[in-house]
Write a protein that holds these residues in place. Sequence first.
Motif, mmCIF file in Angstrom:
data_model
loop_
_atom_site.group_PDB
_atom_site.id
_atom_site.type_symbol
_atom_site.label_atom_id
_atom_site.label_comp_id
_atom_site.label_asym_id
_atom_site.label_seq_id
_atom_site.Cartn_x
_atom_site.Cartn_y
_atom_site.Cartn_z
ATOM 1 N N ARG A 199 12.716 4.602 4.831
ATOM 2 C CA ARG A 199 11.441 4.130 4.287
ATOM 3 C C ARG A 199 11.617 2.783 3.616
ATOM 4 O O ARG A 199 10.781 1.900 3.727
ATOM 5 C CB ARG A 199 10.880 5.149 3.276
ATOM 6 N N VAL A 220 0.378 4.216 0.587
ATOM 7 C CA VAL A 220 0.124 5.194 1.642
ATOM 8 C C VAL A 220 1.026 4.922 2.856
ATOM 9 O O VAL A 220 1.331 5.824 3.634
ATOM 10 C CB VAL A 220 -1.369 5.222 2.043
ATOM 11 N N LEU A 221 1.506 3.671 2.987
ATOM 12 C CA LEU A 221 2.400 3.361 4.110
ATOM 13 C C LEU A 221 3.714 4.122 3.975
ATOM 14 O O LEU A 221 4.302 4.557 4.969
ATOM 15 C CB LEU A 221 2.677 1.858 4.170
ATOM 16 N N VAL A 264 10.066 -0.114 5.920
ATOM 17 C CA VAL A 264 8.686 -0.339 5.447
ATOM 18 C C VAL A 264 8.656 -1.299 4.253
ATOM 19 O O VAL A 264 8.015 -2.344 4.311
ATOM 20 C CB VAL A 264 8.003 0.995 5.073
ATOM 21 N N ASP A 289 0.849 -1.183 0.000
ATOM 22 C CA ASP A 289 0.000 0.000 0.000
ATOM 23 C C ASP A 289 0.896 1.248 0.000
ATOM 24 O O ASP A 289 1.637 1.472 0.953
ATOM 25 C CB ASP A 289 -0.882 -0.030 1.257
ATOM 26 N N ASP A 349 3.987 7.025 2.443
ATOM 27 C CA ASP A 349 3.622 8.400 2.796
ATOM 28 C C ASP A 349 3.619 8.564 4.310
ATOM 29 O O ASP A 349 4.147 9.537 4.848
ATOM 30 C CB ASP A 349 2.222 8.743 2.261
ATOM 31 N N ALA A 350 3.010 7.586 4.991
ATOM 32 C CA ALA A 350 2.917 7.663 6.447
ATOM 33 C C ALA A 350 4.313 7.681 7.061
ATOM 34 O O ALA A 350 4.610 8.480 7.951
ATOM 35 C CB ALA A 350 2.110 6.494 6.991
ATOM 36 N N ALA A 351 5.194 6.805 6.563
ATOM 37 C CA ALA A 351 6.549 6.741 7.115
ATOM 38 C C ALA A 351 7.274 8.066 6.900
ATOM 39 O O ALA A 351 7.935 8.587 7.805
ATOM 40 C CB ALA A 351 7.329 5.600 6.472
ATOM 41 N N GLN A 352 7.106 8.611 5.692
ATOM 42 C CA GLN A 352 7.768 9.890 5.392
ATOM 43 C C GLN A 352 7.200 10.987 6.284
ATOM 44 O O GLN A 352 7.931 11.790 6.849
ATOM 45 C CB GLN A 352 7.556 10.237 3.920
ATOM 46 N N ASP A 353 5.894 10.978 6.429
ATOM 47 C CA ASP A 353 5.216 11.989 7.246
ATOM 48 C C ASP A 353 5.713 11.946 8.688
ATOM 49 O O ASP A 353 5.830 12.963 9.360
ATOM 50 C CB ASP A 353 3.712 11.707 7.210
ATOM 51 N N LEU A 354 6.031 10.722 9.160
ATOM 52 C CA LEU A 354 6.453 10.564 10.555
ATOM 53 C C LEU A 354 7.960 10.711 10.703
ATOM 54 O O LEU A 354 8.507 10.409 11.762
ATOM 55 C CB LEU A 354 5.994 9.203 11.086
ATOM 56 N N GLY A 355 8.642 11.130 9.643
ATOM 57 C CA GLY A 355 10.049 11.498 9.778
ATOM 58 C C GLY A 355 11.060 10.561 9.155
ATOM 59 O O GLY A 355 12.258 10.730 9.359
ATOM 60 N N ALA A 356 10.611 9.548 8.388
ATOM 61 C CA ALA A 356 11.560 8.602 7.809
ATOM 62 C C ALA A 356 12.109 9.127 6.485
ATOM 63 O O ALA A 356 11.341 9.546 5.626
ATOM 64 C CB ALA A 356 10.886 7.251 7.587
#
Lengths: 363, 300
Positions: free
Chosen positions: B213, B198-199, B217, B196, B201-208
């Motif tokens: 990433r 979006v995972l 991930v 997916d 995106d989520a990792a990047q959003d949380l600082g990865a």
Amino acid sequence: MALLELRNVIRRFGDFTAVDNVSLSIQAGEFFTLLGPSGCGKTTLLRMIAGFDVPDSGQILLDGQDIANTPPEKRPIHTVFQSYALFPHMTVADNVAFPLKMSKVAPAEIKKRMEKALEEVQLSRFTHRFPHELSGGQKQRVAFARGLINRPRLLLMDEPLGALDAKLREDMQRELINLQKEVGITFIFVTHSQDEALALSQRIAVMNLGNIEQIGTPSAIYGTPANRFIADFIGKINLMEARVTQISNTAMTLEINGLGTTVLPPKKEIQAGDQGVIAIRPEQVAVHALAKQAEIPHAHTGKVLDFLYVGDVTTYVIELDSGIQIEALLANSSPGRARFFEVDDPVIVSWPQEAAQFLVDRP
Amino acid sequence: MNKFRLTRWLISLPPTLFLLIFFAVPSLIMIVTSFRFPGEYGGLAPLTAPETTAAEGDSGLYGMTLEAYHFFFSDILYAEIFLKSFVVATTSTLICLIMAYPVAMLIAQSAKKYRNLMILLVVLPFASNFLIRIYAWMIILGPESAFSHFINSVLQAFGFEPVMMLFSPFAVLVGTVYVHLPFMILPLYTNLEKHDPVLLDAAQDLGANRWQRFWLVTWPQSLPGVFSGSALVFIPVLGMFAIPDILGGTGDILIGNLIKDQFLGTRDWPFGSTLSIMLMLAVLCVTGLFTLLARPRVPR
């Protein structure tokens, strides 16, 4: 200084302008909602605030610093995604600890903060579970805990409650309000659901076609919608075409199509001859049995066309003699209103003159 | 419901029987063969004492024996060849993995309409015969090829001795990697395609960052694909004989070549069978390990 400020932000995709010259500022500690129908640009705006998209022009200022070209991982802004986006190969604990690991917090500190964060969302018992072993509401809470654990300046939420059933959604709304009060972090919430926006937000920006149509508190947006779009989009409302016939410093006389004249307090920038709508909320409309006609001012006769009984309230659709249809919302519990009208019953409809609003059409 | 189950059984019975019979019977023949004596001119020695004339004498080579196993374990040479095969198989698998991963990622991240075309390109080499492709490599790596001339002129420019690429372990690796690369790309792609986005995106959003990433991930989620691809490369390479035969030098004998020699060269069927059984045991161990590792921890 505002925590987040957008200045003249524009974003185009080919010929389509998704966000059209949007400016707004959000104060620290606010629960702010971007509300609008799908395709109104709210998600594009959110993605630009998160950093996944870059505006074609305009500025995005966080604490006065332009962050429009800062990548998402460098912004102190976290997002709760619509699908939660929990990492399926990590336990609840690892998911929640992820942002702390990324900012290289010491392992002992990570463990302490992770446990505390899970306690706050009542998930301490699920630390070692994997996301697929959780219910929708639990996943939701993990997503919130993960978004909040590293104390972002801003938490963005993209329709996070959309996948939950109605009952659970209401519980989560309450939890969310409390959570925001506790942590004091600024929330920007994106939704197409006006109920959700009204229930959660301190301020709402209503968007349509890439523009912000109105910004205000939930009661301001609901009570005094700025235009026909907002009146129609937020809640149910009766809209009747009307024209200003006379305006003075003290009163504004309007001719409602087929219903005669009405007098309202004057509004700025309105001239005689302006077209628009008279807006009246269904809950402001009173319905009476025909017999009492003489006692009620500004009454219109009609008959019940249809009604929808939903337990606590009943919505009646009433056709006036002029052919105009009006919706009226009557609470079933109130003793005076406990009477049910049947289809085809002749009735009298009235509303307090001051509850009606004139919304002028601007070309 | 019962009728349904019966139908299912009837449909799956023929292939099941086919696989069972044509796996079990040859395996049994092989196991029995490994415990017998070789015949004088290939084949097997008789099970019972032959009726011999006094002139021929009694060779005593009949009945069942552990001779072949004794022979296998008495000489370290065979262990070395096994080890070398494992090294070649492992190296090929790793090279395939490193080369296949970016390709699989690229395909998985391409627009849907191009993916099938790209997959077709990956499997296109199968359209021509395996041996022809290996002989083609013989020409490419041969001393007179333009490729060889180019490599050697570059080496000489930097002051190195020219090299002979053909008939070397290098050529064997080139061959094995070339042949087995699609078997690594396909399972990796099948896995990566399901991730997916979006995972990330989520990792990047949380600082990865990009690197985090991938390793935190994408990679862990792709492990089932990595292991099934590795099994599809490792196992065939371990038993392969054609590529070392054609591209390898005299020292590049692998288990596959050894087994082939026992049947076609030295005509020692019992020893050939013993080697096959040893190889099969090794493969079973590796397959078991891969199956265990490839089992997805997270059901989709």
